[in-house]
Design an enzyme around this catalytic site. Sequence first.
Site, PDB file in Angstrom:
ATOM      1  CD  GLU A   1      68.803  48.871  48.751  1.00 52.75           C
ATOM      2  OE1 GLU A   1      69.639  48.149  48.174  1.00 52.75           O
ATOM      3  OE2 GLU A   1      67.694  49.166  48.231  1.00 52.75           O
TER       4      GLU A   1
ATOM      5  CG  ASP B   1      64.420  52.900  50.771  1.00 55.12           C
ATOM      6  OD1 ASP B   1      64.880  51.887  51.335  1.00 55.12           O
ATOM      7  OD2 ASP B   1      65.032  53.500  49.864  1.00 55.12           O
TER       8      ASP B   1
ATOM      9  CG  ASP C   1      63.794  45.785  46.378  1.00 55.30           C
ATOM     10  OD1 ASP C   1      64.391  45.494  47.421  1.00 55.30           O
ATOM     11  OD2 ASP C   1      64.282  46.490  45.489  1.00 55.30           O
TER      12      ASP C   1
END
Length: 365
Positions: free
Chosen positions: A132, A70, A99
């Site tokens: 996350e 995610d 990320d």
Amino acid sequence: MLDIFSDPVDLTTALVDIPSPSHAEGPIADAVEEALRGLGDVEVLRHGNTVLARTNRGLHTRVILAGHLDTVPIADNVPHTRGTDAEGRDTLFGCGTVDMKSGLAVILHAFATLHDSPELARDLTVIAYEGEEVSSEFNGLGHVETGYPEWLAGDLAILAEPSGAVIEAGCQGSIRLRVAAHGTRAHSARSWLGVNAAHLLAPVISRIADYRPREVDIDGCLYREGLNIVRLEAGVATNTIPDEAWLFVNFRFAPDRSIDEAMDHLLEVLDLDGEEHITHEVDDAIPAAPPGLSRSAAAELVDTVGGEARAKFGWTDVARFAAMGTPALNFGPGDPGFAHKRDEQCPVHQITDVADQLRAYLTAG
């Protein structure tokens, strides 16, 4: 079909171009699952939108490669673009480039190209997990920890968290405490009829401001603790004495403290016992993870990447592995300072460097 054998840079762009903000990981999980099942000779498990695969070749150690699927909400930065950054470097831009879809690409590529290779020296588990970036109740790795803990067993876990292509060992723990003062409301023209809750917090604020945090060296990694007010609220109206004031204080603590030890220290610093009009409650508390660099599997990875490792200050999911006795490190491409930003970006060379170093480690006899 997602080609997990493709160059990690190309695989990064393919992953970025599949939108996957938290709670919407279904399409990317489907693509990853299809690609892993296509390998044919590995064990694959799907749990929600978390996808796991592992080899079972009886090699002397097992390394877990983990990364989350995610991202934060997209900010007009999907699909990806490619250009040069402020330093003139070839760079990928887009949501997740840092990320952590570049890191996810590296570990998926390593698993795909090595799972049946005679060069592989360590059995592999790869985990691509959901949730996350949101509350821990949605964290797919946490769900695996609860439902399938055997999948988290290994000699070393590598989380592909952005670390600037440098190993960041362990992580600091975090406690967030809500401290509230309770006074008596009154008109500010007759303030003597009330008790100002904001003023009641003043001694606590002073103690926090005067605190001097520790620096702790563990396995050659320097951890810097911190104690800070991160939110502060009070007030009813501009002509009213507030009857309630509260703050969040956040304590980031080094891995040589347990949660209980960190909590005892925090409460000692705040010294709330004598403050009869002040209450406190725990809003969040998560453990630290020791670096574990003295463990052979971790030390070998550090040697492979040139002997450089530093402390991880923020909390990451390495703590879940550390709690199970598995040393865990953060190692991935991308500057975490660009995470979650509209101009999120990752230099291409970092993706290639991490991929090459990870392959060298996994094939080292």
